[in-house]
Design an enzyme around this catalytic site. Structure first.
Site, PDB file in Angstrom:
ATOM      1  N   SER A 107       0.875  -1.174  -0.057  1.00 20.43           N
ATOM      2  CA  SER A 107       0.028  -0.145  -0.032  1.00 20.43           C
ATOM      3  C   SER A 107       0.861   1.249  -0.206  1.00 20.43           C
ATOM      4  O   SER A 107       1.846   1.475   0.600  1.00 20.43           O
ATOM      5  CB  SER A 107      -0.937   0.081   1.300  1.00 20.43           C
ATOM      6  OG  SER A 107      -1.525   1.214   1.432  1.00 20.43           O
ATOM      7  N   TYR A 129      -2.991   5.406  -4.474  1.00 14.39           N
ATOM      8  CA  TYR A 129      -3.991   6.061  -4.365  1.00 14.39           C
ATOM      9  C   TYR A 129      -3.934   7.446  -5.180  1.00 14.39           C
ATOM     10  O   TYR A 129      -2.827   7.989  -5.093  1.00 14.39           O
ATOM     11  CB  TYR A 129      -4.615   6.311  -2.813  1.00 14.39           C
ATOM     12  CG  TYR A 129      -5.058   5.270  -1.919  1.00 14.39           C
ATOM     13  CD1 TYR A 129      -6.133   4.616  -2.235  1.00 14.39           C
ATOM     14  CD2 TYR A 129      -4.199   4.932  -0.825  1.00 14.39           C
ATOM     15  CE1 TYR A 129      -6.731   3.458  -1.479  1.00 14.39           C
ATOM     16  CE2 TYR A 129      -4.752   3.999  -0.097  1.00 14.39           C
ATOM     17  CZ  TYR A 129      -5.785   3.238  -0.617  1.00 14.39           C
ATOM     18  OH  TYR A 129      -6.336   2.096   0.364  1.00 14.39           O
ATOM     19  N   THR A 155      -5.940   2.098  -6.641  1.00 12.23           N
ATOM     20  CA  THR A 155      -7.262   1.809  -6.053  1.00 12.23           C
ATOM     21  C   THR A 155      -8.194   2.835  -6.134  1.00 12.23           C
ATOM     22  O   THR A 155      -7.840   4.077  -5.532  1.00 12.23           O
ATOM     23  CB  THR A 155      -6.855   1.353  -4.515  1.00 12.23           C
ATOM     24  OG1 THR A 155      -6.018   0.238  -4.449  1.00 12.23           O
ATOM     25  CG2 THR A 155      -8.259   1.108  -3.555  1.00 12.23           C
ATOM     26  N   LYS A 252      -8.224  -1.331  -9.385  1.00 12.84           N
ATOM     27  CA  LYS A 252      -8.899  -2.129  -8.444  1.00 12.84           C
ATOM     28  C   LYS A 252     -10.324  -1.194  -7.861  1.00 12.84           C
ATOM     29  O   LYS A 252     -10.238  -0.021  -7.640  1.00 12.84           O
ATOM     30  CB  LYS A 252      -7.963  -2.110  -7.106  1.00 12.84           C
ATOM     31  CG  LYS A 252      -8.864  -2.782  -5.992  1.00 12.84           C
ATOM     32  CD  LYS A 252      -7.803  -3.160  -4.786  1.00 12.84           C
ATOM     33  CE  LYS A 252      -8.341  -3.706  -3.707  1.00 12.84           C
ATOM     34  NZ  LYS A 252      -9.231  -2.964  -2.906  1.00 12.84           N
ATOM     35  N   HIS A 276     -13.698  -3.004  -1.691  1.00 13.31           N
ATOM     36  CA  HIS A 276     -12.961  -2.661  -0.539  1.00 13.31           C
ATOM     37  C   HIS A 276     -12.995  -3.406   0.574  1.00 13.31           C
ATOM     38  O   HIS A 276     -12.971  -2.777   1.763  1.00 13.31           O
ATOM     39  CB  HIS A 276     -12.702  -0.965  -0.348  1.00 13.31           C
ATOM     40  CG  HIS A 276     -11.567  -0.348  -0.001  1.00 13.31           C
ATOM     41  ND1 HIS A 276     -10.690   0.281  -0.821  1.00 13.31           N
ATOM     42  CD2 HIS A 276     -10.731  -0.364   1.257  1.00 13.31           C
ATOM     43  CE1 HIS A 276      -9.669   0.761  -0.057  1.00 13.31           C
ATOM     44  NE2 HIS A 276      -9.512   0.438   0.969  1.00 13.31           N
ATOM     45  N   GLY A 308     -12.313  -9.745  -1.679  1.00 16.99           N
ATOM     46  CA  GLY A 308     -13.325  -9.478  -0.905  1.00 16.99           C
ATOM     47  C   GLY A 308     -13.868 -10.971  -0.327  1.00 16.99           C
ATOM     48  O   GLY A 308     -14.571 -11.531  -1.129  1.00 16.99           O
TER      49      GLY A 308
END
Length: 387
Positions: A107, A129, A155, A252, A276, A308
């Protein structure tokens, strides 16, 4: 063997016993009343199997390729933000993934740098992001490429719906002395967790991947705040980034066939069907319910991932049968990390690998590439489609 657990559910139970209350609640919570969070998990249980009893394959192969990377199993590590569940954080996860031969997603809001993670797992994808202007987004991507990242995961499934009906856990702005004293009672109730962090230093909740190496990284909330006030990207922004990034790129957060088509048009190599983990807009259907319609729309044009609710190897098999190339896991490996560190993450990956193998055997499939919709029983009204 006392440290070994046989199911992801057992890793979850151990994580709950080991983690301070606030840390644990941050892992398990979904947005608002948790409708999507619950559906992500429950939906897999509605899908049945149609196993065979003879002519079953003596050998099964789980190897596949995702975004140009050959991996030993169709399970990838989903990028998650600052990890306070274990002092080694993402580095421990990356080592376990490398041992298992699977790719790592890191991330932008990770607690460890892209350089540290690539050093222990060369098959690392860097997650972005859309924070700041175009040039700052591109600078973070270029840093990741220089460090050795094999691709980008962009994302987009986040609308800042952070309210939770059962209460949001307190997450500190920074770990100063006052904050540490305030959280001390929770830590004292979890001595194993506290001892681990005291040996390595308490987490500082910063995001080193958000600034160039050597600069003071912002706190998690500092980075989060900038993200909140950055205008959301347009399809033109995504096309702009695609033109400047010369490696594989995944988008994503896809829940609709029309968005999936647009992702293909802007040049995505892969898409992730995701809500998410139930932390986006609540009442979005489970990712597995959305997968078949998206696979039908773009399955021949792009690699499809699913993120998920995956808790078992059988869940992976169901996702692949309905059109996914691979899945990403989040909470499952974090529970393993909390329970037993690096060994716990590897334990979770081994559990999923074993479950996939059992599914292939029973369904008479010698490879994950052979799985088809006819291997599963999907009840009427199960799937969802929009757009």
């Amino acid at each position: 063997m006392s440290q070994w657990f046989e199911t992801v559910a057992e890793a979850h139970r151990r994580a709950r016993k080991r983690l301070p209350k606030s840390v644990y609640k941050a892992l398990v919570a979904g947005s608002e009343r948790g409708t999507t969070l619950q559906d992500n998990i429950a939906a897999f249980g509605e899908i049945g199997f149609a196993p065979h009893i003879a002519n079953l394959p003596a050998e099964r192969d789980q190897r596949t390729e995702v975004m140009g990377q050959e991996v030993a199993s169709p399970v990838l590590i989903s990028p998650t933000g600052v990890q306070a569940v274990h002092p080694e954080g993402e580095v421990a996860v990356a080592r376990a993934a490398a041992e298992a031969g699977v790719a790592m997603g890191l991330s932008s809001f990770a607690s460890r740098s892209i350089e540290d993670v690539v050093e222990v797992n060369e098959q690392t994808f860097f997650q972005l992001y859309w924070v700041g202007d175009r040039e700052r987004v591109l600078a973070r991507a270029e840093r990741a490429k220089k460090a050795g990242a094999k691709g980008l995961i962009l994302t987009l499934d986040w609308c800042f719906a952070h309210g939770r009906d059962w209460g949001s856990p307190p997450i500190p702005e920074k770990m100063d002395l006052r904050t540490k004293l305030g959280f001390a009672p929770q830590g004292l109730l979890r001595p194993r967790w506290l001892y681990g962090f005291l040996r390595h230093g308490l987490p500082d909740l910063t995001t080193p991947n958000m600034v160039p190496p050597g600069e003071q990284p912002p706190t998690f909330f500092g980075a989060y705040g900038e993200w909140m006030f950055t205008p959301p990207p347009t399809w033109e922004d995504l096309a702009w980034l695609r033109e400047r990034w010369d490696g594989p790129m995944a988008i994503k957060g896809i829940t609709r066939p029309d968005d999936a088509r647009r992702a293909v048009e802007v040049g995505a190599d892969a898409i992730s069907v995701s809500n998410h983990g139930g932390n986006n807009l609540d009442s979005t259907p489970a990712a597995i319910r959305l997968l078949p319609a998206i696979a039908e729309a773009v399955g021949d044009d792009v690699e499809i991932l699913l993120d998920g609710g995956v808790r078992r190897g059988s869940d992976v098999v169901k996702a692949l049968a309905l059109g996914a190339k691979a899945v990403l896991i989040g909470r499952a490996y974090l529970w393993g990390l909390a329970a037993e560190g690096q060994a716990g993450v590897r334990n979770v990956l081994d559990i999923l690998h074993s479950g996939i193998d059992s599914g292939l055997l029973a369904l008479g499939r010698s490879s994950v590439h052979d799985l088809r919709p006819e291997d599963v029983i999907v009840p009427e009204g199960f799937t969802r489609a929009a757009g």
